[in-house]
Design an enzyme around this catalytic site. Sequence first.
Site, PDB file in Angstrom:
ATOM      1  NE  ARG A 189      -3.741  -2.234  -0.036  1.00  0.00           N
ATOM      2  CZ  ARG A 189      -3.380  -3.387  -0.609  1.00  0.00           C
ATOM      3  NH1 ARG A 189      -2.245  -3.471  -1.299  1.00  0.00           N
ATOM      4  NH2 ARG A 189      -4.162  -4.429  -0.535  1.00  0.00           N
ATOM      5  CB  SER A 238      -9.265  -1.677   4.289  1.00  0.00           C
ATOM      6  OG  SER A 238      -9.972  -2.874   4.070  1.00  0.00           O
ATOM      7  CD  GLU A 308      -5.445   0.188   2.569  1.00  0.00           C
ATOM      8  OE1 GLU A 308      -5.274  -0.798   3.326  1.00  0.00           O
ATOM      9  OE2 GLU A 308      -6.002   0.099   1.457  1.00  0.00           O
TER      10      GLU A 308
END
Length: 316
Positions: A189, A238, A308
Amino acid sequence: MTEADDALLVSLLEERDRALLREIFGARASFDAPLAPHTSWRIGGPADALLSVETSDELAQVLRLVAKRKLPWYVLGSGSNLLVGDGGIRGVVVRLGSEFARIDFDDETGAAVVVRAGASASLALLAGQAAGRGALGIDGLVGIPGSVGGALRMNAGTDREIGEFVREVWVQTPAKPAPHAVSPQYFYRHTTLARDAVVASVTLAFERGDATIVRERLQQRLVRRKESQPLQFPNAGSCFRNPPGDKAGRLIEAAGAKGWRQGAAEVSELHANFILNRGGARAADVAALLARVRRAVAEQFGVDLELEVHFVGVFV
Ligand SMILES: Cc1cc2nc3c(=O)[nH]c(=O)nc-3n(C[C@H](O)[C@H](O)[C@H](O)COP(=O)(O)OP(=O)(O)OC[C@H]3O[C@@H](n4cnc5c(N)ncnc54)[C@H](O)[C@@H]3O)c2cc1C
């Protein structure tokens, strides 16, 4: 609000900046423009200037301008991984338009499926078209909303990530405004792409397999995602990264946070790593809820969850 907070809300653009942007972009420049409609959470205050940039030349012009005038600036993709503060974003916010939305496939018969996509192209559209050509591994990128540029910056994915398939990345920066190739590294990520690099286009290559099988896998993934994700309320997917060897959603659920609310923001009952905007949630609500969840997981399991989603702009 304190005086210091008030100061954060004052536009950094002078009248001459606005006049120049109006001259270059006409109706494609908007000022004090709410950003909520441009994020999947439907949250966020105004941008001093929001520009819809249609060509590489225009992007180069903007990058030169912000460098010369020392204005803060930000590039927005589809806003599906962003929490924009209620106070909005000072300076110039760039959105890439039509020239950046192209999706072009190379030779349709070779051993590889090769596609060059502009940064504002939809990842979902690209995935669908690539699956139809038998691109092996594309199912790992299916169901991820957002643009190709945003996906590249985030190294978006599931069990497979976009970085695995990258052949070339073209960017533009304030120091080097013309499009040029770079070779970032890809991690979970995030990437080593320079912070001030705007992705202009990306070339991806996949091994070619049987299109019928690839399309079937894609459909199965989509069905699974629909069952496991609360997509009926605005969200940003998320919120926390998975810690090594575990799932953020599992830890949040085990901490008892499902259903927690702050204002109109709610920890999803279906997928605990999703925070839903149940209608009129503010960035401050989401931020407070994220902090509470993080604290609970740290206290109960000693795990410090990392965000995130990217926080951007002024939080008041
Ligand atoms: C329902 C849902 C499910 C999701 N599932 C997944 C998933 O399975 N896997 C996953 O990885 N993510 C997932 N996400 C998160 C999100 O979709 C991805 O991170 C996506 O790649 C972000 O793309 P975007 O265009 O929306 O970027 P934005 O959210 O607009 O921006 C994200 C970051 O990229 C930067 N950026 C955007 N465009 C450019 C550009 N052209 N050049 C340089 N930087 C740029 C922004 O400045 C920002 O820092 C999900 C989100 C939702 C809402």
